[in-house]
Design a protein around this motif. Structure first.
Motif, short mmCIF file in Angstrom:
data_model
loop_
_atom_site.label_atom_id
_atom_site.label_comp_id
_atom_site.label_asym_id
_atom_site.label_seq_id
_atom_site.Cartn_x
_atom_site.Cartn_y
_atom_site.Cartn_z
N ARG A 1 -0.75 -1.85 10.88
CA ARG A 1 -1.47 -0.70 10.32
C ARG A 1 -0.76 -0.17 9.09
N HIS B 1 6.23 4.75 7.86
CA HIS B 1 5.99 6.05 8.47
C HIS B 1 7.13 6.50 9.38
N CYS C 1 6.00 9.91 -0.75
CA CYS C 1 4.64 9.97 -1.29
C CYS C 1 4.20 11.38 -1.67
N LEU D 1 -6.11 -6.79 2.93
CA LEU D 1 -6.82 -5.83 3.78
C LEU D 1 -7.96 -6.47 4.56
N ASP E 1 0.43 -1.13 -0.42
CA ASP E 1 0.20 -1.18 -1.87
C ASP E 1 0.05 0.22 -2.46
N VAL E 2 -0.70 1.08 -1.79
CA VAL E 2 -0.93 2.44 -2.28
C VAL E 2 0.35 3.26 -2.20
N ARG E 3 1.04 3.17 -1.06
CA ARG E 3 2.28 3.93 -0.89
C ARG E 3 3.36 3.48 -1.86
N GLU F 1 -1.38 -2.05 5.81
CA GLU F 1 -2.68 -1.86 5.16
C GLU F 1 -2.62 -0.82 4.05
N THR F 2 -1.62 0.07 4.07
CA THR F 2 -1.49 1.07 3.01
C THR F 2 -0.25 0.83 2.14
#
Length: 365
Positions: free
Chosen positions: A237, A197, A348, A9, A243-245, A240-241
């Motif tokens: 972009r 996405h 998610c 990040l 790991d969380v997703r 950047e998410t």
């Protein structure tokens, strides 16, 4: 070496100067200001783009290897194959992997003098690899979710003088690390979980073999198979998410697989995280996560379609890896699967809310 998402990040942020934008700027230009000598400068949009540079920096961190980005997963697969085969080469591919890889090999590479052979994932190593110049593997297979011992295949192919390419789309670098297992080249459709996405087409090639990467870069530059700057920006972009997703998706897939396996309407569930799954032992040894894809088989086509279309938290769509859970009956595309076979990509959504919707749709059959 496993990537550190927190470090990822801040890859760009730690190199910023005072006043620089924290978010990656989008460079939308085909031309560059080039007075005088051009050495070391960006020259033309088919060759250079600063947005690609930042994206590939992040991808290289994820893969722990040099990376090049492409406008789709198939563009990445094409680049890896055209960089490693030539007339007279023998190519081995999975008979039950992503079908477009087979189409590319059968309808185009074979016409250029490449000898193409196919083997099923579960018996891929049978017969050995002597005489094959390139061995292309996909583990887990798409859509069957069978697995190949990547380290064993890499070792055997290298011993015979061949090159291995692994499609790692389904698990991403956070779930499986083929290069660390000895595979020569990794390809990925970043259209899927990497972007996450469902709003872009992208792919990448990664390798620690300098000569191969030079050939991949030349293929991209000469063929024009380049990513658009906006798509590169979107993928940066999305990463950047990742790991969380990915953590949410894999954890939810495990819960859903366990519950689906006990539902009376479900004839069969495939998920590497289930102890009874044929791929479980290998997945435990080879992967860091079991992934977000699972399959369930219902009694027939009509039940499968009714289940998918009757669940408000499942999008009936092809592709996978998005924040929205999606499902499709793969036989409609010609995959050699049961008519009631469904590939389910877990997104998610909160897992209990998602399960309630899935269970209600199954109960209504």
């Amino acid at each position: 070496m496993a990537p550190k998402p927190g470090e990822m990040l801040h890859l760009r942020g730690n190199a910023l100067n005072a006043g620089d934008p924290v978010a990656l700027p989008l460079t939308q230009s085909s031309m560059y200001h080039l007075p005088g000598a051009t050495d070391g400068l960006a020259t033309y949009g088919r060759v250079d783009n600063p947005t690609w540079v930042q994206l590939e920096h992040m991808l290289s961190h994820l893969e722990d290897a040099p990376c090049l980005s492409f406008p789709s997963g198939m563009a990445a697969i094409s680049a890896a194959l055209f960089a490693t085969v030539q007339a007279g080469s023998r190519l081995l591919i999975p008979s039950d992997g992503y079908y477009v890889t087979r189409l590319l090999s059968d309808r185009f590479l074979s016409r250029l003098g490449v000898e193409v052979e196919e083997r099923a994932t579960t018996s891929f190593a049978e017969g050995g690899f002597e005489g094959f110049d390139v061995v292309f593997v996909e583990s887990p297979s798409n859509p069957g979710l069978d697995m190949i011992d990547l380290a064993a295949v890499a070792e055997q192919v290298r011993a015979t003088g061949g090159v291995t390419i692994a499609d790692n789309t389904t698990l991403t670098p956070l779930g499986q690390r083929p290069l660390d297992l000895g595979i020569d080249v990794v390809v990925s459709s970043d259209t899927k979980a990497m972007g996450g996405h469902s709003d872009l087409l992208m792919g990448h090639v990664a390798s620690r073999n300098t000569q191969i990467m030079e050939q991949v870069e030349e293929w991209r530059r000469v063929s024009g198979a380049i990513p658009g700057p906006h798509e590169a920006w979107l993928l940066h972009r999305g990463l950047e998410t990742l790991d969380v997703r990915y953590d949410r998706m894999c954890a939810s897939a495990q819960v859903l697989a366990e519950r689906l396996a006990t539902h009376s309407a479900v004839r069969l569930v495939r998920y590497p995280g289930l102890p009874g799954d044929p791929a479980h032992a290998l997945a435990q040894a080879q992967t860091k996560r079991f992934g977000f894809l699972l399959s369930l088989t219902l009694d027939n086509e009509d039940m499968a379609e009714a289940f998918i279309n009757g669940c408000p938290l499942l999008r009936p769509a092809t592709s996978f890896g998005g924040v929205h859970s999606s499902a499709e009956r793969r036989a409609r595309w010609g995959d050699d699967v049961d008519p009631g076979f469904i590939r389910l990509s877990v997104g998610c959504e909160p897992v209990e809310e998602l399960w309630q919707a899935i269970e209600a749709s199954l109960n209504a059959l």
